[in-house]
Design an enzyme around this catalytic site. Structure first.
Site, PDB file in Angstrom:
ATOM      1  N   ILE A 156       0.686  -1.205  -0.141  1.00 56.11           N
ATOM      2  CA  ILE A 156      -0.260   0.163  -0.064  1.00 56.11           C
ATOM      3  C   ILE A 156       0.963   1.371  -0.059  1.00 56.11           C
ATOM      4  O   ILE A 156       0.533   2.066  -0.721  1.00 56.11           O
ATOM      5  CB  ILE A 156      -0.926   0.089   1.133  1.00 56.11           C
ATOM      6  CG1 ILE A 156      -1.838  -1.288   1.155  1.00 56.11           C
ATOM      7  CG2 ILE A 156      -1.705   1.288   1.416  1.00 56.11           C
ATOM      8  CD1 ILE A 156      -2.788  -1.453   2.497  1.00 56.11           C
ATOM      9  N   ASP A 175      10.755   2.476   6.804  1.00 59.89           N
ATOM     10  CA  ASP A 175      10.372   1.187   6.745  1.00 59.89           C
ATOM     11  C   ASP A 175      11.435   0.209   6.969  1.00 59.89           C
ATOM     12  O   ASP A 175      12.300   0.091   5.812  1.00 59.89           O
ATOM     13  CB  ASP A 175       9.461   0.791   5.614  1.00 59.89           C
ATOM     14  CG  ASP A 175       9.040  -0.572   5.867  1.00 59.89           C
ATOM     15  OD1 ASP A 175       9.509  -1.490   6.768  1.00 59.89           O
ATOM     16  OD2 ASP A 175       7.721  -1.033   5.345  1.00 59.89           O
ATOM     17  N   ALA A 232      -4.170   3.169   7.958  1.00 60.14           N
ATOM     18  CA  ALA A 232      -3.842   1.761   8.264  1.00 60.14           C
ATOM     19  C   ALA A 232      -4.400   1.606   9.714  1.00 60.14           C
ATOM     20  O   ALA A 232      -5.631   0.889   9.541  1.00 60.14           O
ATOM     21  CB  ALA A 232      -2.160   2.169   8.705  1.00 60.14           C
ATOM     22  N   ARG A 233      -4.050   1.567  11.075  1.00 60.32           N
ATOM     23  CA  ARG A 233      -4.680   1.383  12.230  1.00 60.32           C
ATOM     24  C   ARG A 233      -4.638   2.403  13.027  1.00 60.32           C
ATOM     25  O   ARG A 233      -3.956   3.046  13.302  1.00 60.32           O
ATOM     26  CB  ARG A 233      -3.950   0.137  12.816  1.00 60.32           C
ATOM     27  CG  ARG A 233      -3.921  -1.368  12.290  1.00 60.32           C
ATOM     28  CD  ARG A 233      -5.494  -1.731  12.117  1.00 60.32           C
ATOM     29  NE  ARG A 233      -5.641  -3.114  11.372  1.00 60.32           N
ATOM     30  CZ  ARG A 233      -6.093  -3.142  10.260  1.00 60.32           C
ATOM     31  NH1 ARG A 233      -6.498  -2.411   9.350  1.00 60.32           N
ATOM     32  NH2 ARG A 233      -6.324  -4.689   9.811  1.00 60.32           N
ATOM     33  N   ASP A 257      -9.236   6.950   8.622  1.00 58.79           N
ATOM     34  CA  ASP A 257      -9.982   6.098   8.016  1.00 58.79           C
ATOM     35  C   ASP A 257     -10.199   4.904   9.380  1.00 58.79           C
ATOM     36  O   ASP A 257     -10.745   4.025   8.916  1.00 58.79           O
ATOM     37  CB  ASP A 257      -9.591   5.599   6.810  1.00 58.79           C
ATOM     38  CG  ASP A 257     -10.642   4.540   6.102  1.00 58.79           C
ATOM     39  OD1 ASP A 257     -11.830   5.221   6.022  1.00 58.79           O
ATOM     40  OD2 ASP A 257     -10.211   3.515   5.884  1.00 58.79           O
ATOM     41  N   GLU A 262     -13.214   0.833  17.190  1.00 58.00           N
ATOM     42  CA  GLU A 262     -14.297   0.602  16.271  1.00 58.00           C
ATOM     43  C   GLU A 262     -15.393  -0.365  16.682  1.00 58.00           C
ATOM     44  O   GLU A 262     -15.138  -1.291  17.111  1.00 58.00           O
ATOM     45  CB  GLU A 262     -13.469   0.227  14.717  1.00 58.00           C
ATOM     46  CG  GLU A 262     -12.527   1.235  14.674  1.00 58.00           C
ATOM     47  CD  GLU A 262     -11.661   0.987  13.081  1.00 58.00           C
ATOM     48  OE1 GLU A 262     -11.974  -0.217  12.807  1.00 58.00           O
ATOM     49  OE2 GLU A 262     -10.876   1.628  12.649  1.00 58.00           O
ATOM     50  N   HIS A 281     -13.536   3.379   8.326  1.00 64.26           N
ATOM     51  CA  HIS A 281     -12.440   2.268   7.945  1.00 64.26           C
ATOM     52  C   HIS A 281     -13.109   1.609   6.706  1.00 64.26           C
ATOM     53  O   HIS A 281     -13.314   0.452   6.802  1.00 64.26           O
ATOM     54  CB  HIS A 281     -12.507   1.350   9.113  1.00 64.26           C
ATOM     55  CG  HIS A 281     -11.118   0.610   9.113  1.00 64.26           C
ATOM     56  ND1 HIS A 281     -10.510   0.025  10.334  1.00 64.26           N
ATOM     57  CD2 HIS A 281     -10.373   0.205   8.143  1.00 64.26           C
ATOM     58  CE1 HIS A 281      -9.366  -0.580   9.993  1.00 64.26           C
ATOM     59  NE2 HIS A 281      -9.158  -0.330   8.685  1.00 64.26           N
ATOM     60  N   GLY A 283     -11.313   2.335   3.664  1.00 71.02           N
ATOM     61  CA  GLY A 283     -10.213   2.441   2.626  1.00 71.02           C
ATOM     62  C   GLY A 283     -10.115   1.208   1.774  1.00 71.02           C
ATOM     63  O   GLY A 283      -9.901   1.422   0.383  1.00 71.02           O
TER      64      GLY A 283
END
Length: 307
Positions: A156, A175, A232-233, A257, A262, A281, A283
């Site tokens: 992604i 990363d 992402a989270r 998102d 949640e 959420h 996406g």
């Protein structure tokens, strides 16, 4: 001899027909639209599945213990933080994910949120519907020549990086696991990313090590007026710290998102802040990604079972 088919448990209410076509040798049981952990445990106890395809809810040790035949837990998507991987490993249960299946959908949504933030799409829409014409007073942010900082350079993140580069943005990325990056992505430390990015987009999995990665301390290191995007989270962000940063102007606007809890419940502080653009959420929720994720989740589980 029993002719009962072994069971696939899906922690959701449906699965793409293309995925179901792969599972003809199995009985597919659905947990419903919003199953709780207790619901999943009860269904495991009732059906003893050989595989679980995880769409919603968490799958922990109790569910695994309730299904002695369980061999594989397959995520309908890429993030496996809702699965207790340590418990699975201890029980010899493989955890697999549909990595990359929703990459296009999520990257596109992240770009949509970035553009909505930079161009004040939501605020201007509300003003127009209220009868206003702000052409003489409003100025949006031009993204060409600005720096985007990406945390996470998997399928992604790299797809998003390609789109940002195409718009003329400078792309910084962090990363520690990424290799062979394209020339337009500059690998940097987190400190450098916080310091130099005009906008930050999160694309990494949630782990114990990076929970609340964006917090009061790291947000204070960023440029004043930074844009924050998270597809992402939710646990990657300290939500009260982000709200305070938006209200102080340290963060100009955020597009989110995913959230720490949640679904988001009524009265969440983000709902009253117009400088935070919200989506539930979704996406990775497109018609195409639904098929890709379902097929990948089914194939990944079958690969383990047929090992």
């Amino acid at each position: 001899m029993s002719t009962k088919k072994p069971v696939f448990l899906v922690t959701g209410s449906d699965l793409a027909p293309q995925a179901l076509a792969l599972l003809g040798d199995y009985e597919v049981v659905y947990a419903g639209r919003t199953p709780s952990e207790d619901d999943v445990v009860a269904l495991c106890r009732q059906h003893d599945p050989v595989a679980i395809i995880v769409r919603y809810s968490k799958v922990g040790a109790a569910a695994m213990d309730a299904a002695p035949s369980l061999k594989v837990i397959s995520k309908h998507g890429s993030g496996t933080d809702t699965i207790d991987k340590a418990a699975a490993a201890a029980r010899g249960i493989q955890v697999v994910a549909a990595v990359g299946a929703n990459a296009a959908a999520v990257a596109e949504h992240a770009l949509a949120l970035l553009l909505a933030c930079a161009k004040s799409v939501v605020a201007l829409d509300a003003r127009m519907h209220a009868g206003h014409w702000d052409k003489a007073t409003h100025k949006s942010v031009e993204l060409e020549g600005r720096t985007i900082g990406l945390v996470g350079l998997g399928a992604i993140g790299l797809r998003f990086a390609r789109m940002a580069d195409a718009m003329g943005m400078r792309v910084l990325g962090f990363d520690p696991y990424a290799k062979d990056l394209p020339a337009y992505v500059q690998s940097v430390s987190l400190d450098t990313l916080w310091r130099e990015a005009d906008a930050i987009s999160l694309h990494c999995p949630l782990t114990a090590d990076n929970a609340r990665l964006l917090n009061a301390e790291t947000l204070a290191q960023c440029k004043r007026g930074v844009i924050v995007v998270n597809t992402a989270r939710g646990g990657l962000i300290d939500e009260p710290a982000l709200l305070a940063a938006v209200q102080s102007g340290q963060v100009a606007i955020a597009g989110l998102d995913s959230f720490a809890v949640e679904p988001m419940t009524a009265g969440h502080p983000f709902q009253a802040e117009p400088r935070i653009t919200l989506s539930p959420h979704i996406g990775g929720v497109t018609a195409d990604a639904y098929v890709k994720m379902g097929v990948a989740a089914a194939r990944n589980a079958l690969a383990v079972l047929h090992g």
